[in-house]
Write an enzyme that holds these catalytic residues in place. Structure first.
Site, mmCIF file in Angstrom:
data_model
loop_
_atom_site.group_PDB
_atom_site.id
_atom_site.type_symbol
_atom_site.label_atom_id
_atom_site.label_comp_id
_atom_site.label_asym_id
_atom_site.label_seq_id
_atom_site.Cartn_x
_atom_site.Cartn_y
_atom_site.Cartn_z
ATOM 1 N N MET A 205 0.861 -1.203 0.000
ATOM 2 C CA MET A 205 0.000 0.000 0.000
ATOM 3 C C MET A 205 0.883 1.234 0.000
ATOM 4 S SD MET A 205 -2.547 -0.857 3.153
ATOM 5 C CE MET A 205 -3.678 0.455 2.804
ATOM 6 N N HIS A 206 0.589 2.172 -0.899
ATOM 7 C CA HIS A 206 1.357 3.423 -0.859
ATOM 8 C C HIS A 206 0.585 4.649 -1.338
ATOM 9 C CE1 HIS A 206 1.916 2.325 -5.089
ATOM 10 N NE2 HIS A 206 2.222 3.586 -5.309
ATOM 11 N N ARG A 207 -0.670 4.478 -1.730
ATOM 12 C CA ARG A 207 -1.428 5.644 -2.221
ATOM 13 C C ARG A 207 -1.760 6.563 -1.053
ATOM 14 N NH1 ARG A 207 -0.430 5.547 -7.438
ATOM 15 N NH2 ARG A 207 -0.324 3.370 -8.011
ATOM 16 N N ARG A 237 6.646 5.884 2.324
ATOM 17 C CA ARG A 237 5.536 6.802 2.633
ATOM 18 C C ARG A 237 4.630 6.187 3.712
ATOM 19 N NH1 ARG A 237 2.355 10.074 -1.769
ATOM 20 N NH2 ARG A 237 0.847 11.094 -0.436
ATOM 21 N N ASP A 277 -2.682 -1.583 -3.540
ATOM 22 C CA ASP A 277 -3.217 -0.421 -4.259
ATOM 23 C C ASP A 277 -2.246 0.014 -5.352
ATOM 24 O OD1 ASP A 277 -1.203 0.867 -2.850
ATOM 25 O OD2 ASP A 277 -2.551 2.069 -1.605
#
Ligand code: UD1
Ligand code: UDP
Length: 358
Positions: A205-207, A237, A277
């Protein structure tokens, strides 16, 4: 021909590797790294593993707000293009590095009045969700580029809807080459810890919408509380939110640092399920024949939804909880046609450029 390629983020290094190899057999390539990703595990590891030539120029831009980062890349890139006077500029994907380079190259004029052409790899992708920064980046890059190198029929169709069909060529998805080359290494790169966690779910996940708010990130992780182990290589992030806000981690979630590409492909191939994501990871799950749950309301890679190999769980952690309670661990019976092409996209990209150049 002299071509200046611009990369800056993890997925761009992976996409550029096969193209650069073919390009350099027949032309001169100058590789520019914007420095958008800079940690060893987000950048150098890919150059080492995929044998990408060391960048000729690193703009060392680093992180910042969208405007700061994009502006700084433009400021530093303009003199590089002006000094090296390439015939054309080659761009990848939809990041701020792509947008900055497209804007600079489109407006630059050499002192004899000529200007470089722009070719865009991964043209024509659309989520039609204007909340995502990448949607703006890819729309602008496509409209500024002279040659649109589209991976799929859907991408070609999207470009046609925007009046760009005359500039578009379908070449397939260059990630197939990178994936197949990494997959050929077998499981030698599989991290040791994954060997002790059979039946694991692979999570990335990084959005910003999913990971910047600690309560939301915590809710996603809470939805993954279950008996099965979850292997979670964490993007920096996401790591920042996890540590700064001390987000609670369910016991079955095993956090590890970002992994190199060979380890990542091995992790994908051995996973019971991929939850992500990421644009790249959705495609790789399809290529690996592993079911995927995508933590979004929509995807640019809608072909992966046919046959149930990829499912959108909507942007709510409850959607993920419901999907996990369903039979997601059973392999869909549907076939997996080669929607991303035959693994020869890099060669087609170089030929398309050669055919395009006047
Ligand atoms: C960027 C791209 C996204 C792509 C992703 C691939 C944009 C707008 N977004 O998102 O489309 O899917 O890369 O991974 O271009 N950081 C580090 N070390 C690094 C890089 C980043 O610590 O080497 C941290 C910094 O705190 C930074 C944050 O990650 O502020 C976000 O990095 P940034 O490159 O701005 O965006 P990504 O989320 O990586
Ligand atoms: N990837 C990797 N190591 C990791 C996580 C991802 O090598 O720890 C690879 C992944 O296999 C895919 C690419 O990075 O090829 C996807 O990048 P990312 O998810 O950062 O960006 P996106 O594809 O969403 O733009």
């Amino acid at each position: 021909m002299k071509i200046l390629s611009v990369v800056g983020t993890r997925p761009q290094f992976i996409k550029a590797a096969p193209v650069s190899r073919v390009l350099r057999e027949r032309h001169e390539e100058l590789l520019v790294h914007t420095g958008q990703h800079y940690d060893d595990l987000m950048s150098d590891v890919f150059f080492r593993e995929l044998r990408i030539p060391t960048p000729d120029v690193n703009l060392d831009v680093g992180s910042g707000s969208h405007a700061e980062q994009t502006a700084e890349m433009m400021r530093r890139l303009e003199p590089v293009i002006a000094d090296h006077r390439p015939d054309g500029v080659l761009l990848y994907g939809d990041t701020n590095s792509t947008l900055a380079a497209a804007l600079v190259a489109a407006k630059l004029r050499y002192d004899d009045g000529t200007n470089p052409w722009i070719a865009h790899v991964e043209a024509g992708l659309r989520s039609y969700n204007r909340q995502w920064p990448e949607e703006h980046n890819r729309v602008v890059a496509d409209h500024l580029a002279d040659l649109l190198l589209a991976p799929t029929d859907v991408a070609m169709h999207n470009l046609g809807r925007e009046g760009l069909a005359a500039r578009a060529v379908k070449v397939g998805d260059v990630m197939v080459e990178s994936f197949e080359a990494a997959a050929a290494h077998g499981d030698e790169a599989l991290p040791e810890m994954a060997r002790t966690l059979p039946g694991y779910v692979l999570l990335t996940m990084h959005r910003g919408d999913n990971v910047d708010d600690p309560r939301r990130l915590g809710a996603w992780l809470d939805a993954l509380r279950m008996e099965r182990p979850v292997v979670f290589p964490v993007h920096p992030r996401t790591a920042a939110t996890l540590t700064d806000a001390d987000v609670p981690l369910p016991q079955n979630v095993h956090v590890i640092e970002p992994v190199g590409y060979l380890a990542m492909v091995a992790l994908e191939q051995h996973a019971a399920l991929v939850v992500t994501d990421s644009g790249g990871v959705q495609r790789e799950a399809y290529l690996a024949g592993v079911p995927c749950l995508t933590l979004r309301d929509e995807t640019e890679w809608i072909e992966t939804l046919d046959g149930g190999w990829n499912r959108l769980v909507s942007s709510s952690p409850d959607g993920l909880r419901r999907a996990l309670a369903d039979d997601v661990f059973t392999l869909p019976g549907a076939p997996r046609p080669p929607i991303f092409g035959d693994g020869r996209a890099a060669e087609r990209i170089v030929v398309a450029i050669e055919n395009f150049v006047p």
